[in-house]
Design a protein around this motif. Sequence first.
Motif, PDB file in Angstrom:
ATOM      1  N   UNK A  50     -67.627 -12.117 -18.333  1.00  0.00           N
ATOM      2  CA  UNK A  50     -68.399 -12.353 -19.431  1.00  0.00           C
ATOM      3  C   UNK A  50     -67.198 -12.426 -20.611  1.00  0.00           C
ATOM      4  N   UNK A  51     -66.222 -12.468 -20.621  1.00  0.00           N
ATOM      5  CA  UNK A  51     -64.753 -12.758 -21.432  1.00  0.00           C
ATOM      6  C   UNK A  51     -64.792 -14.795 -21.194  1.00  0.00           C
ATOM      7  N   UNK A  52     -65.443 -15.160 -20.264  1.00  0.00           N
ATOM      8  CA  UNK A  52     -65.671 -16.813 -19.820  1.00  0.00           C
ATOM      9  C   UNK A  52     -66.468 -16.829 -20.291  1.00  0.00           C
ATOM     10  N   UNK A  53     -68.109 -16.238 -20.135  1.00  0.00           N
ATOM     11  CA  UNK A  53     -69.030 -16.891 -21.192  1.00  0.00           C
ATOM     12  C   UNK A  53     -69.052 -16.607 -22.362  1.00  0.00           C
ATOM     13  N   UNK A  54     -68.193 -15.572 -22.851  1.00  0.00           N
ATOM     14  CA  UNK A  54     -68.075 -15.336 -24.628  1.00  0.00           C
ATOM     15  C   UNK A  54     -67.267 -16.380 -25.216  1.00  0.00           C
ATOM     16  N   UNK A  55     -66.530 -16.945 -23.959  1.00  0.00           N
ATOM     17  CA  UNK A  55     -65.711 -17.848 -24.674  1.00  0.00           C
ATOM     18  C   UNK A  55     -66.875 -19.468 -24.915  1.00  0.00           C
ATOM     19  N   UNK A  62     -61.113 -20.439 -23.385  1.00  0.00           N
ATOM     20  CA  UNK A  62     -60.475 -19.346 -22.726  1.00  0.00           C
ATOM     21  C   UNK A  62     -58.953 -19.607 -23.289  1.00  0.00           C
ATOM     22  N   UNK A  63     -58.254 -20.339 -22.975  1.00  0.00           N
ATOM     23  CA  UNK A  63     -56.467 -20.414 -23.174  1.00  0.00           C
ATOM     24  C   UNK A  63     -56.484 -20.023 -24.856  1.00  0.00           C
ATOM     25  N   UNK A  64     -57.094 -20.472 -25.784  1.00  0.00           N
ATOM     26  CA  UNK A  64     -57.600 -20.468 -26.885  1.00  0.00           C
ATOM     27  C   UNK A  64     -57.997 -18.368 -27.669  1.00  0.00           C
ATOM     28  N   UNK A  65     -58.327 -18.758 -27.348  1.00  0.00           N
ATOM     29  CA  UNK A  65     -59.020 -17.089 -27.469  1.00  0.00           C
ATOM     30  C   UNK A  65     -57.638 -15.685 -26.962  1.00  0.00           C
ATOM     31  N   UNK A  66     -57.736 -16.519 -25.952  1.00  0.00           N
ATOM     32  CA  UNK A  66     -56.494 -15.333 -24.899  1.00  0.00           C
ATOM     33  C   UNK A  66     -55.162 -15.513 -26.139  1.00  0.00           C
ATOM     34  N   UNK A  67     -54.647 -16.781 -26.187  1.00  0.00           N
ATOM     35  CA  UNK A  67     -53.541 -16.732 -26.993  1.00  0.00           C
ATOM     36  C   UNK A  67     -53.665 -16.512 -28.426  1.00  0.00           C
ATOM     37  N   UNK A  68     -54.807 -15.875 -29.354  1.00  0.00           N
ATOM     38  CA  UNK A  68     -55.125 -15.801 -30.418  1.00  0.00           C
ATOM     39  C   UNK A  68     -55.423 -14.266 -30.349  1.00  0.00           C
ATOM     40  N   UNK A  69     -55.968 -13.867 -28.744  1.00  0.00           N
ATOM     41  CA  UNK A  69     -55.569 -12.377 -28.686  1.00  0.00           C
ATOM     42  C   UNK A  69     -54.130 -11.445 -28.876  1.00  0.00           C
ATOM     43  N   UNK A  70     -53.385 -12.167 -28.224  1.00  0.00           N
ATOM     44  CA  UNK A  70     -51.645 -11.753 -27.268  1.00  0.00           C
ATOM     45  C   UNK A  70     -51.384 -11.798 -29.060  1.00  0.00           C
ATOM     46  N   UNK A  71     -51.657 -12.738 -29.735  1.00  0.00           N
ATOM     47  CA  UNK A  71     -50.660 -12.672 -31.336  1.00  0.00           C
ATOM     48  C   UNK A  71     -51.498 -11.961 -32.046  1.00  0.00           C
ATOM     49  N   UNK A  72     -52.394 -11.507 -32.342  1.00  0.00           N
ATOM     50  CA  UNK A  72     -53.309 -10.581 -32.747  1.00  0.00           C
ATOM     51  C   UNK A  72     -52.172  -8.554 -32.516  1.00  0.00           C
ATOM     52  N   UNK A  73     -52.616  -8.974 -30.736  1.00  0.00           N
ATOM     53  CA  UNK A  73     -51.733  -8.051 -30.804  1.00  0.00           C
ATOM     54  C   UNK A  73     -50.446  -7.329 -31.126  1.00  0.00           C
TER      55      UNK A  73
END
Length: 76
Positions: A50-55, A62-73
């Motif tokens: 689902x993560x991949x589908x949403x991206x 997915x790399x950009x999305x995950x990097x953004x999530x990590x920064x947000x944390x």
Amino acid sequence: MLIHQAFGLVLKEEREKRGLSQEKLAELADLSRTYIYYLEAGRKTPTLTIFYTLCKSLEISPETMMATVIRKMGTV
């Protein structure tokens, strides 16, 4: 902040940045609007599929999305 909460915030930001409603994103990703709501609220955690589908639906890597999530944390 937990990762699923950060993911929800980033998902909402990316959706809104593209001018999509929860309904439209759900349609693009073949998910329910309610599920999108729960993800954005941090009440559900997406599977990798689902993560991949949403991206893909948001046209973000997915790399950009995950990097953004990590920064947000680290910032909230």
